[in-house]
Enzyme design. Structure first.
Site, short mmCIF file in Angstrom:
data_model
loop_
_atom_site.label_atom_id
_atom_site.label_comp_id
_atom_site.label_asym_id
_atom_site.label_seq_id
_atom_site.Cartn_x
_atom_site.Cartn_y
_atom_site.Cartn_z
CG HIS A 256 -1.87 -1.05 1.38
ND1 HIS A 256 -1.84 -1.98 2.38
CD2 HIS A 256 -2.95 -1.37 0.62
CE1 HIS A 256 -2.86 -2.82 2.26
NE2 HIS A 256 -3.54 -2.48 1.19
NE ARG B 5 -8.48 -11.00 1.08
CZ ARG B 5 -9.75 -10.89 1.42
NH1 ARG B 5 -10.24 -11.60 2.39
NH2 ARG B 5 -10.55 -10.06 0.76
P1 AMP Z 1 -6.60 -3.50 -0.57
O1 AMP Z 1 -6.41 -2.76 0.70
O2 AMP Z 1 -6.27 -4.95 -0.50
O3 AMP Z 1 -7.94 -3.21 -1.22
O4 AMP Z 1 -5.52 -2.91 -1.58
C1 AMP Z 1 -5.46 -1.54 -1.85
C2 AMP Z 1 -4.54 -1.31 -3.03
O5 AMP Z 1 -3.23 -1.78 -2.72
C3 AMP Z 1 -5.00 -2.05 -4.29
O6 AMP Z 1 -4.80 -1.22 -5.42
C4 AMP Z 1 -4.08 -3.24 -4.30
O7 AMP Z 1 -3.88 -3.79 -5.59
C5 AMP Z 1 -2.80 -2.66 -3.74
N1 AMP Z 1 -1.95 -3.71 -3.21
C6 AMP Z 1 -2.33 -4.74 -2.41
N2 AMP Z 1 -1.28 -5.56 -2.18
C7 AMP Z 1 -0.22 -5.05 -2.86
C8 AMP Z 1 1.13 -5.45 -3.04
N3 AMP Z 1 1.61 -6.56 -2.48
N4 AMP Z 1 1.93 -4.68 -3.82
C9 AMP Z 1 1.45 -3.56 -4.41
N5 AMP Z 1 0.18 -3.13 -4.28
C10 AMP Z 1 -0.65 -3.86 -3.52
#
Ligand code: AMP
Length: 285
Positions: A37, A187
């Site tokens: 993030h 997760r």
């Molecule tokens: P989430 O909180 O899971 O909805 O993710 C928020 C944003 O962070 C989304 O655009 C995801 O694709 C991105 N994201 C999640 N995991 C990663 C990661 N390992 N590397 C880069 N971006 C990520």
């Protein structure tokens, strides 16, 4: 960092900045922040004047109520991480700030809605577009930063932007991984130490495929990856597919960008990962 919990106060504040010709970057998250993030935030900070991060666990994109209930919400440490990273603005609304009762939403996402994640998480992308539309509408970012980690989500959001002619440019940012290859994810904290080891089969299979990639052998390479994952204890494969990165249709020798995508349950935790194995769009491979 300024923290807003209402749409009204945030949009009034941003209006002022926009009038002063500041460009606005936006990173949408569901919190439980990790380096992945923060790498999106860093991109936003490099490319825009003001960076807005949202933390909102969006109920409409969860097809499993238990998954929604157990989604981690460590808001205090998230705020600290954003402060430390120099984020300008956090938007952290309650559910009733974002949704009126019985609100309806449907966008024609075509077959993206039913392929891969769409097949395993019915309604998920309607919920994703519903909330991202609202967030774009409130924040009106010039640039929005989304992770390749959710590859299909990037295609879906681009489709929404095109369908609704939204004035925002989407920037897809690379996947951040732990040292052993596991893609960072909110997760991952649910993984037991054993799960954590078994989960490595996903990135191992993707790496193996990338190293051995031959466009004429897609089905046998896919089969070998499926076998590799199925042989791993505690891992229940949902899909492993090699597809055209522009639309997730089948890839062939003329396909410019080819991506391998995987989803599996490891213990009780559902994980996704992907790797671009050929990229003639950006000239990487
Ligand atoms: P989430 O909180 O899971 O909805 O993710 C928020 C944003 O962070 C989304 O655009 C995801 O694709 C991105 N994201 C999640 N995991 C990663 C990661 N390992 N590397 C880069 N971006 C990520």
């Amino acid at each position: 960092m300024k923290i807003f919990t209402t749409k009204e106060s945030l949009s009034t504040y941003l209006e002022e900045l926009r009038n002063n010709h500041k460009s606005i970057g936006f990173v949408a998250t569901m919190g439980a922040l990790h380096q992945g993030h923060l790498s999106l935030l860093a991109q936003s900070q490099q490319q825009t004047d003001v960076s807005v991060c949202s933390i909102f666990v969006n109920p409409t994109q969860f097809n499993d109520p238990k998954d929604l209930e157990k989604y981690p919400r460590p808001i205090e440490s998230d705020i600290q991480k954003l402060e430390q990273a120099g984020c300008d603005i956090l938007f952290n609304p309650e559910v009733n700030e974002m949704y009126a009762n019985n609100e309806q939403w449907h966008l024609n996402l075509g077959d993206l809605e039913h392929l891969l994640e769409g097949k395993f998480r019915p309604g998920h992308y309607q919920g994703v577009t519903q909330v991202v539309f609202k967030l774009f509408d409130i924040i009106k970012p010039d640039l929005a930063f989304f992770g390749q980690k959710d590859f299909q989500q990037v295609l879906v959001i681009q489709k929404m932007i095109d369908l609704l002619h939204m004035p925002v440019k989407l920037v897809m940012c690379p996947i951040l991984r732990e040292n052993d290859g596991l893609a960072m994810s909110s997760r991952n904290i649910h993984l037991s130490p054993d799960d954590r080891q078994h989960a490595l089969v996903l990135s191992r299979a993707l790496n193996w495929l990338k190293q051995n990639f031959d466009v004429t052998q897609i089905s046998s390479l896919t089969k070998q990856c499926e076998d590799m994952i199925n042989a791993e204890p505690g891992v229940q494969l949902e899909y492993f597919e090699v597809a055209n990165g522009e639309n997730l249709h089948n890839a062939n020798k003329d396909t410019k960008q080819i991506v391998a995508l995987v989803a599996a349950k490891v213990g009780n935790t559902r994980l996704i990962d992907n790797m671009i194995v050929r990229d003639q769009l950006t000239g990487d491979q």
